[in-house]
Design a protein around this motif. Structure first.
Motif, PDB file in Angstrom:
ATOM      1  N   VAL A  92       1.077  -0.852   0.073  1.00  0.00           N
ATOM      2  CA  VAL A  92       0.192  -0.115  -0.187  1.00  0.00           C
ATOM      3  C   VAL A  92       0.868   1.132   0.121  1.00  0.00           C
ATOM      4  CG1 VAL A  92      -0.433  -0.384   2.151  1.00  0.00           C
ATOM      5  CG2 VAL A  92      -2.249   1.494   1.439  1.00  0.00           C
ATOM      6  N   GLY A  93       0.535   2.181  -0.792  1.00  0.00           N
ATOM      7  CA  GLY A  93       1.098   3.576  -1.074  1.00  0.00           C
ATOM      8  C   GLY A  93       0.159   4.602  -1.860  1.00  0.00           C
ATOM      9  N   ASN A  94       1.341   5.553  -1.701  1.00  0.00           N
ATOM     10  CA  ASN A  94       0.293   6.578  -2.631  1.00  0.00           C
ATOM     11  C   ASN A  94       0.695   6.680  -3.776  1.00  0.00           C
ATOM     12  OD1 ASN A  94      -0.723   9.835  -1.623  1.00  0.00           O
ATOM     13  ND2 ASN A  94       1.113   9.873  -3.184  1.00  0.00           N
ATOM     14  N   ASP A  95      -0.722   6.497  -4.840  1.00  0.00           N
ATOM     15  CA  ASP A  95      -0.779   6.870  -5.932  1.00  0.00           C
ATOM     16  C   ASP A  95      -0.119   7.885  -7.318  1.00  0.00           C
ATOM     17  OD1 ASP A  95      -1.201   6.386  -8.306  1.00  0.00           O
ATOM     18  OD2 ASP A  95      -3.778   6.666  -8.444  1.00  0.00           O
ATOM     19  N   PRO A  96       1.221   6.997  -7.658  1.00  0.00           N
ATOM     20  CA  PRO A  96       2.101   7.652  -8.006  1.00  0.00           C
ATOM     21  C   PRO A  96       0.848   8.706  -9.564  1.00  0.00           C
ATOM     22  CG  PRO A  96       2.660   5.858  -9.190  1.00  0.00           C
ATOM     23  CD  PRO A  96       1.710   5.366  -7.840  1.00  0.00           C
ATOM     24  N   LEU A  97       0.394   8.364  -9.483  1.00  0.00           N
ATOM     25  CA  LEU A  97      -0.069   8.716 -10.691  1.00  0.00           C
ATOM     26  C   LEU A  97      -1.106   9.580 -10.737  1.00  0.00           C
ATOM     27  CD1 LEU A  97      -1.547   5.605 -13.400  1.00  0.00           C
ATOM     28  CD2 LEU A  97       0.500   7.426 -13.255  1.00  0.00           C
ATOM     29  N   ASP A  98      -1.671   9.493  -8.543  1.00  0.00           N
ATOM     30  CA  ASP A  98      -2.166  11.270  -8.533  1.00  0.00           C
ATOM     31  C   ASP A  98      -1.720  12.198  -8.098  1.00  0.00           C
ATOM     32  OD1 ASP A  98      -4.111  12.353  -7.344  1.00  0.00           O
ATOM     33  OD2 ASP A  98      -5.259  10.944  -5.876  1.00  0.00           O
ATOM     34  N   LEU A  99      -1.507  13.316  -8.708  1.00  0.00           N
ATOM     35  CA  LEU A  99      -1.145  14.215  -8.260  1.00  0.00           C
ATOM     36  C   LEU A  99      -1.832  15.780  -7.053  1.00  0.00           C
ATOM     37  CD1 LEU A  99       1.117  15.274 -11.186  1.00  0.00           C
ATOM     38  CD2 LEU A  99       0.898  14.214  -9.971  1.00  0.00           C
ATOM     39  N   SER A 100      -2.959  15.150  -6.699  1.00  0.00           N
ATOM     40  CA  SER A 100      -3.557  15.612  -5.515  1.00  0.00           C
ATOM     41  C   SER A 100      -3.241  15.606  -4.036  1.00  0.00           C
ATOM     42  CB  SER A 100      -4.728  15.386  -5.686  1.00  0.00           C
ATOM     43  OG  SER A 100      -5.257  13.731  -5.383  1.00  0.00           O
ATOM     44  N   ARG A 101      -3.378  16.656  -3.477  1.00  0.00           N
ATOM     45  CA  ARG A 101      -3.036  16.547  -1.884  1.00  0.00           C
ATOM     46  C   ARG A 101      -4.298  16.243  -0.315  1.00  0.00           C
ATOM     47  NH1 ARG A 101       2.268  20.029  -1.342  1.00  0.00           N
ATOM     48  NH2 ARG A 101       3.961  19.242  -3.050  1.00  0.00           N
ATOM     49  N   PRO A 102      -4.168  14.939  -0.314  1.00  0.00           N
ATOM     50  CA  PRO A 102      -2.958  14.175   0.265  1.00  0.00           C
ATOM     51  C   PRO A 102      -3.102  13.021  -0.849  1.00  0.00           C
ATOM     52  CG  PRO A 102      -5.168  13.860   1.873  1.00  0.00           C
ATOM     53  CD  PRO A 102      -5.187  14.827   0.397  1.00  0.00           C
ATOM     54  N   GLY A 103      -3.633  12.630  -1.769  1.00  0.00           N
ATOM     55  CA  GLY A 103      -3.656  11.859  -2.688  1.00  0.00           C
ATOM     56  C   GLY A 103      -4.544  10.508  -2.168  1.00  0.00           C
ATOM     57  N   THR A 104      -3.971   9.416  -3.239  1.00  0.00           N
ATOM     58  CA  THR A 104      -4.916   8.726  -2.755  1.00  0.00           C
ATOM     59  C   THR A 104      -4.117   6.923  -2.781  1.00  0.00           C
ATOM     60  OG1 THR A 104      -4.945   8.012  -5.520  1.00  0.00           O
ATOM     61  CG2 THR A 104      -7.314   8.743  -4.327  1.00  0.00           C
ATOM     62  N   LEU A 105      -4.397   6.102  -1.790  1.00  0.00           N
ATOM     63  CA  LEU A 105      -3.878   4.887  -2.455  1.00  0.00           C
ATOM     64  C   LEU A 105      -3.441   4.244  -3.418  1.00  0.00           C
ATOM     65  CD1 LEU A 105      -4.835   3.840   1.719  1.00  0.00           C
ATOM     66  CD2 LEU A 105      -2.673   5.148   0.912  1.00  0.00           C
ATOM     67  N   THR A 106      -2.675   3.371  -3.242  1.00  0.00           N
ATOM     68  CA  THR A 106      -3.011   2.039  -4.544  1.00  0.00           C
ATOM     69  C   THR A 106      -2.177   0.933  -3.736  1.00  0.00           C
ATOM     70  OG1 THR A 106      -1.476   1.810  -6.597  1.00  0.00           O
ATOM     71  CG2 THR A 106      -0.294   3.060  -4.091  1.00  0.00           C
ATOM     72  N   THR A 107      -2.567  -0.119  -3.820  1.00  0.00           N
ATOM     73  CA  THR A 107      -2.552  -0.722  -3.556  1.00  0.00           C
ATOM     74  C   THR A 107      -2.050  -2.378  -4.620  1.00  0.00           C
ATOM     75  OG1 THR A 107      -4.351  -2.194  -4.568  1.00  0.00           O
ATOM     76  CG2 THR A 107      -4.363  -1.136  -2.504  1.00  0.00           C
ATOM     77  N   SER A 108      -1.582  -3.602  -4.155  1.00  0.00           N
ATOM     78  CA  SER A 108      -1.081  -4.643  -4.406  1.00  0.00           C
ATOM     79  C   SER A 108      -0.863  -4.822  -6.068  1.00  0.00           C
ATOM     80  CB  SER A 108      -1.269  -5.559  -4.487  1.00  0.00           C
ATOM     81  OG  SER A 108       0.382  -6.026  -2.853  1.00  0.00           O
ATOM     82  N   LEU A 109      -2.390  -5.138  -6.515  1.00  0.00           N
ATOM     83  CA  LEU A 109      -2.925  -4.804  -7.681  1.00  0.00           C
ATOM     84  C   LEU A 109      -4.262  -4.246  -8.329  1.00  0.00           C
ATOM     85  CD1 LEU A 109      -2.432  -8.736  -7.630  1.00  0.00           C
ATOM     86  CD2 LEU A 109      -1.760  -7.933  -9.071  1.00  0.00           C
ATOM     87  N   GLU A 110      -4.104  -3.341  -9.024  1.00  0.00           N
ATOM     88  CA  GLU A 110      -5.882  -2.689  -9.555  1.00  0.00           C
ATOM     89  C   GLU A 110      -6.129  -2.565 -10.809  1.00  0.00           C
ATOM     90  OE1 GLU A 110      -4.642   1.108  -6.144  1.00  0.00           O
ATOM     91  OE2 GLU A 110      -3.498   1.501  -8.634  1.00  0.00           O
ATOM     92  N   LEU A 111      -6.917  -3.111 -11.368  1.00  0.00           N
ATOM     93  CA  LEU A 111      -7.916  -3.524 -12.367  1.00  0.00           C
ATOM     94  C   LEU A 111      -8.258  -1.573 -12.870  1.00  0.00           C
ATOM     95  CD1 LEU A 111      -7.959  -5.295 -14.677  1.00  0.00           C
ATOM     96  CD2 LEU A 111     -10.205  -5.531 -13.792  1.00  0.00           C
ATOM     97  N   TYR A 112      -7.602  -1.637 -13.882  1.00  0.00           N
ATOM     98  CA  TYR A 112      -8.068  -0.344 -14.749  1.00  0.00           C
ATOM     99  C   TYR A 112      -8.784  -0.378 -16.422  1.00  0.00           C
ATOM    100  CZ  TYR A 112      -5.208   2.428 -11.594  1.00  0.00           C
ATOM    101  OH  TYR A 112      -3.981   3.183 -11.000  1.00  0.00           O
ATOM    102  N   GLU A 113      -9.854  -0.071 -16.579  1.00  0.00           N
ATOM    103  CA  GLU A 113     -10.703   0.204 -18.007  1.00  0.00           C
ATOM    104  C   GLU A 113      -9.999   0.647 -18.894  1.00  0.00           C
ATOM    105  OE1 GLU A 113     -15.407  -1.241 -19.373  1.00  0.00           O
ATOM    106  OE2 GLU A 113     -14.422   0.231 -17.715  1.00  0.00           O
ATOM    107  N   ILE A 114      -9.878   0.594 -20.084  1.00  0.00           N
ATOM    108  CA  ILE A 114      -9.653   1.356 -21.146  1.00  0.00           C
ATOM    109  C   ILE A 114     -10.678   2.328 -21.601  1.00  0.00           C
ATOM    110  CG2 ILE A 114      -8.039   2.242 -22.681  1.00  0.00           C
ATOM    111  CD1 ILE A 114      -6.886   1.388 -20.269  1.00  0.00           C
ATOM    112  N   ALA A 115     -10.530   3.497 -20.740  1.00  0.00           N
ATOM    113  CA  ALA A 115     -11.265   4.277 -22.431  1.00  0.00           C
ATOM    114  C   ALA A 115     -12.063   3.621 -23.283  1.00  0.00           C
ATOM    115  CB  ALA A 115     -10.921   6.057 -22.521  1.00  0.00           C
ATOM    116  N   GLY A 116     -13.324   3.681 -23.822  1.00  0.00           N
ATOM    117  CA  GLY A 116     -13.579   3.140 -25.710  1.00  0.00           C
ATOM    118  C   GLY A 116     -13.806   1.880 -25.025  1.00  0.00           C
ATOM    119  N   THR A 117     -13.563   1.303 -23.773  1.00  0.00           N
ATOM    120  CA  THR A 117     -14.219   0.121 -24.138  1.00  0.00           C
ATOM    121  C   THR A 117     -15.968  -0.721 -23.854  1.00  0.00           C
ATOM    122  OG1 THR A 117     -12.594  -1.268 -22.697  1.00  0.00           O
ATOM    123  CG2 THR A 117     -13.980  -2.321 -22.641  1.00  0.00           C
ATOM    124  N   PRO A 118     -16.607  -0.960 -25.577  1.00  0.00           N
ATOM    125  CA  PRO A 118     -17.820  -1.440 -24.931  1.00  0.00           C
ATOM    126  C   PRO A 118     -18.507  -2.112 -24.275  1.00  0.00           C
ATOM    127  CG  PRO A 118     -16.384  -2.873 -26.812  1.00  0.00           C
ATOM    128  CD  PRO A 118     -15.509  -2.261 -26.321  1.00  0.00           C
TER     129      PRO A 118
END
Length: 288
Positions: A92-118
């Motif tokens: 667990v740690g700070n999300d390296p893609l989130d530049l806001s403060r205090p930021g959000t947490l990131t975990t071991s395995l995260e699933l993203y859906e790429i835009a345009g997925t039908p």
């Protein structure tokens, strides 16, 4: 292990939880392609995955933009959930893609859906959906094979039809003839898909250099118990269509290697007719 309603929960097999805590999988995983970096040499695959996410994700909105963003129509690349696996070290740690403060947490395995997925109703052609599973922690020592089996079981059960594996390769194993030219290598396996969706056919169209048999044998002899080889062996044995994009790299500052590998991923996706619309929509949504 996670705390759920005050109880310590240790999964016995790979489990999915949406960002809202629901175990329901996205229906658009049916017939989808999964981009999967592995914790291999120089962490090139994970770094390349972050480059892709940074390319497709819009910057976090400020307070005045949130309402406007909610009203926007069209696709958006988004985090859809988390995977828990007993074979993967907790992280667990700070999300390296989130530049806001205090930021959000990131975990071991995260699933993203790429835009345009039908939606599942429009992805019957197979492979048109596009997801990325970012792995930020390695499997436990001696548990790579179990992790690979569990991951392929989960992906197949979710309806994933092919996997794009991103990995680093040991630059010290290169032959003299391989020192010049592209450091990228491609390895294709599993049962072919229909032409519009098959990453393997697209790799041939682009003329991506295949991983030489002598390098493959030496990699497997030296690192056969380490990623990506247990995963690729499991995918091959189960007949799941897969393409590995590997980048020769040495330990150190691997940002240039990650950028190069991410660029190759985008080229491959853009050359795959069933996936090109998702890539174009993701880039347009991030730039909006």
């Amino acid at each position: 292990a996670v705390v759920r309603t005050g109880i310590l929960h240790q999964p016995l097999a790979m489990e999915f939880f949406s960002v809202n805590g629901s175990p329901t999988l996205p229906s658009s995983l049916q017939g989808a392609t999964l981009i999967l970096p592995v914790t291999a040499h120089a962490n090139v695959g994970e770094l390349a995955a972050d480059v892709l996410l940074a390319t497709f994700l819009s910057p976090p909105p400020g307070p005045q933009q949130q309402q406007q963003q909610q009203q926007q129509q069209g696709p958006a690349t988004r985090l859809v959930g988390y995977l828990l696996d007993p074979n993967v070290l907790p992280c667990v740690g700070n999300d390296p893609l989130d530049l806001s403060r205090p930021g959000t947490l990131t975990t071991s395995l995260e699933l993203y859906e790429i835009a345009g997925t039908p939606s599942s109703s429009s992805s019957s052609s197979g492979g048109a959906g596009l997801f990325l599973l970012q792995q930020r922690a390695p499997a436990m020592r001696g548990r790579q094979a179990q992790f690979a089996e569990g991951l392929v079981d989960w992906a197949a059960g979710a309806g994933v039809v092919q996997v794009l594996v991103l990995s680093g390769l040991d630059a010290a194993l290169r032959r003299d003839a391989q020192i010049s030219g592209t450091p990228l290598r491609c390895l294709v396996g599993g049962s072919p898909l229909s032409d519009p969706a098959d990453l393997g056919l697209a790799s041939s169209t682009l003329g991506l250099p295949q991983l030489e048999s002598d390098i493959l044998e030496e990699e497997q002899a030296l690192y056969g118990l380490l990623p990506p080889w247990p995963l690729l062996e499991t995918l091959s044995r189960r007949g799941v269509r897969h393409v590995m994009l590997g980048q020769f790299a040495a330990e150190g500052d691997n940002v240039p290697d990650a950028l190069s590998l991410a660029r190759s991923v985008l080229q491959l996706l853009a050359a795959t007719p069933a996936l090109a619309p998702a890539v174009a929509a993701a880039a347009a949504a991030a730039a909006a």
